[in-house]
Design a protein around this motif. Structure first.
Motif, mmCIF file in Angstrom:
data_model
loop_
_atom_site.group_PDB
_atom_site.id
_atom_site.type_symbol
_atom_site.label_atom_id
_atom_site.label_comp_id
_atom_site.label_asym_id
_atom_site.label_seq_id
_atom_site.Cartn_x
_atom_site.Cartn_y
_atom_site.Cartn_z
ATOM 1 N N PHE A 171 0.837 -1.199 0.000
ATOM 2 C CA PHE A 171 0.000 0.000 0.000
ATOM 3 C C PHE A 171 0.866 1.241 0.000
ATOM 4 N N LEU A 172 0.242 2.346 -0.379
ATOM 5 C CA LEU A 172 0.889 3.657 -0.423
ATOM 6 C C LEU A 172 0.006 4.607 0.383
ATOM 7 N N LEU A 173 0.604 5.358 1.290
ATOM 8 C CA LEU A 173 -0.144 6.304 2.118
ATOM 9 C C LEU A 173 0.484 7.683 2.048
ATOM 10 N N LEU A 174 -0.356 8.701 1.988
ATOM 11 C CA LEU A 174 0.060 10.088 2.150
ATOM 12 C C LEU A 174 -0.670 10.614 3.365
ATOM 13 N N GLN A 175 0.099 10.977 4.391
ATOM 14 C CA GLN A 175 -0.498 11.444 5.635
ATOM 15 C C GLN A 175 0.170 12.737 6.065
ATOM 16 N N ASN A 176 -0.630 13.615 6.691
ATOM 17 C CA ASN A 176 -0.034 14.830 7.218
ATOM 18 C C ASN A 176 0.486 14.569 8.633
ATOM 19 N N ARG A 177 1.080 15.578 9.247
ATOM 20 C CA ARG A 177 1.683 15.402 10.563
ATOM 21 C C ARG A 177 0.661 15.088 11.646
ATOM 22 N N GLN A 178 -0.578 15.510 11.443
ATOM 23 C CA GLN A 178 -1.623 15.265 12.433
ATOM 24 C C GLN A 178 -2.208 13.862 12.326
ATOM 25 N N LYS A 184 -3.700 4.125 -1.262
ATOM 26 C CA LYS A 184 -3.867 3.209 -2.399
ATOM 27 C C LYS A 184 -3.398 1.841 -1.927
ATOM 28 N N TYR A 185 -4.309 0.867 -1.943
ATOM 29 C CA TYR A 185 -4.006 -0.486 -1.475
ATOM 30 C C TYR A 185 -3.927 -1.432 -2.662
ATOM 31 N N TYR A 186 -2.911 -2.287 -2.647
ATOM 32 C CA TYR A 186 -2.729 -3.268 -3.705
ATOM 33 C C TYR A 186 -3.005 -4.691 -3.220
ATOM 34 N N VAL A 187 -3.455 -4.807 -1.980
ATOM 35 C CA VAL A 187 -3.893 -6.083 -1.417
ATOM 36 C C VAL A 187 -5.281 -5.861 -0.820
ATOM 37 N N MET A 234 5.321 3.836 1.857
ATOM 38 C CA MET A 234 4.997 2.639 1.082
ATOM 39 C C MET A 234 5.332 1.419 1.919
ATOM 40 N N CYS A 235 4.440 0.459 1.904
ATOM 41 C CA CYS A 235 4.679 -0.811 2.575
ATOM 42 C C CYS A 235 5.054 -1.827 1.500
ATOM 43 N N VAL A 236 6.197 -2.462 1.669
ATOM 44 C CA VAL A 236 6.695 -3.415 0.669
ATOM 45 C C VAL A 236 7.125 -4.707 1.348
ATOM 46 N N ASP A 237 7.359 -5.732 0.540
ATOM 47 C CA ASP A 237 7.882 -7.006 1.049
ATOM 48 C C ASP A 237 9.290 -6.795 1.597
ATOM 49 N N VAL A 238 9.704 -7.664 2.504
ATOM 50 C CA VAL A 238 11.029 -7.529 3.101
ATOM 51 C C VAL A 238 12.148 -7.763 2.095
ATOM 52 N N THR A 239 11.849 -8.436 0.992
ATOM 53 C CA THR A 239 12.887 -8.717 -0.001
ATOM 54 C C THR A 239 13.065 -7.595 -1.015
ATOM 55 N N ASP A 240 12.183 -6.596 -1.003
ATOM 56 C CA ASP A 240 12.283 -5.493 -1.961
ATOM 57 C C ASP A 240 13.433 -4.556 -1.604
ATOM 58 N N ASN A 241 13.976 -3.918 -2.612
ATOM 59 C CA ASN A 241 15.087 -2.987 -2.438
ATOM 60 C C ASN A 241 14.575 -1.668 -1.876
ATOM 61 N N GLU A 242 15.059 -1.294 -0.704
ATOM 62 C CA GLU A 242 14.594 -0.079 -0.029
ATOM 63 C C GLU A 242 14.913 1.182 -0.820
ATOM 64 N N LEU A 243 16.098 1.221 -1.397
ATOM 65 C CA LEU A 243 16.509 2.432 -2.114
ATOM 66 C C LEU A 243 15.707 2.650 -3.382
ATOM 67 N N SER A 244 15.321 1.572 -4.046
ATOM 68 C CA SER A 244 14.491 1.741 -5.243
ATOM 69 C C SER A 244 13.104 2.260 -4.870
ATOM 70 N N VAL A 245 12.577 1.827 -3.743
ATOM 71 C CA VAL A 245 11.272 2.316 -3.289
ATOM 72 C C VAL A 245 11.383 3.775 -2.856
ATOM 73 N N LEU A 246 12.472 4.114 -2.177
ATOM 74 C CA LEU A 246 12.688 5.511 -1.778
ATOM 75 C C LEU A 246 12.806 6.401 -3.015
ATOM 76 N N GLU A 247 13.455 5.901 -4.038
ATOM 77 C CA GLU A 247 13.570 6.639 -5.299
ATOM 78 C C GLU A 247 12.205 6.765 -5.983
ATOM 79 N N ALA A 248 11.376 5.730 -5.878
ATOM 80 C CA ALA A 248 10.023 5.789 -6.443
ATOM 81 C C ALA A 248 9.175 6.844 -5.728
#
Length: 143
Positions: free
Chosen positions: A4-11, A18-21, A69-83
């Motif tokens: 899933f992908l979340l956009l949240q403010n500080r509050q 957006k959920y993919y599961v 973004m919530c990803v599987d433990v095997t996914d590359n963190e830096l590629s997700v950060l770049e995304a």
């Protein structure tokens, strides 16, 4: 795979999700609460990667918004950060200096942006130029 992908403010107000599961509404609300609690209280000297249940949360703060973004433990963190960074760049270019209100009042356009580079929980397009050209085509069709 992106869960899933979340956009949240500080509050803690979720501005976009957006959920993919498949999850029911109670689970989604609980996830949003837990993810916000995790990322908002983290010290800036720590990394932007957090273990969460059997997954990883990769997040980045831009102004007053947390992009997570919530990803599987095997996914590359830096590629997700770049995304995440690519997503913010595309939003900034698409909305001409994006702000939180753009995301609230034009959420359908934000979902359109997400759908142009993430498909079924996998990153499909990494070229900002290609994404912007496709978004311009879609905006032209609407007019």
């Amino acid at each position: 795979m992106i869960r899933f992908l979340l956009l949240q403010n500080r509050q803690g107000k979720t501005r976009l999700a957006k959920y993919y599961v498949p999850l029911d509404d109670d689970e989604k609300h609980q996830l949003e609460f837990e993810v916000h609690r995790l990322v908002v209280n983290r010290d800036a000297k720590f990394t932007n990667f957090v273990e969460f249940r059997n997954y990883k949360i990769i997040y980045r703060r831009y102004a007053g918004l947390f992009f997570s973004m919530c990803v599987d433990v095997t996914d590359n963190e830096l590629s997700v950060l770049e995304a995440i960074h690519l997503f913010v760049e595309v939003l900034d270019h698409f909305f001409n200096n994006v702000c939180e209100l753009d995301l609230v009042f034009n959420f359908h356009k934000v979902y359109m942006v997400i759908d142009e580079f993430i498909l079924a929980g996998e990153i499909q397009e990494t070229s900002k130029k290609q994404i912007m050209e496709r978004l311009a085509e879609l905006e032209g069709i609407k007019a």
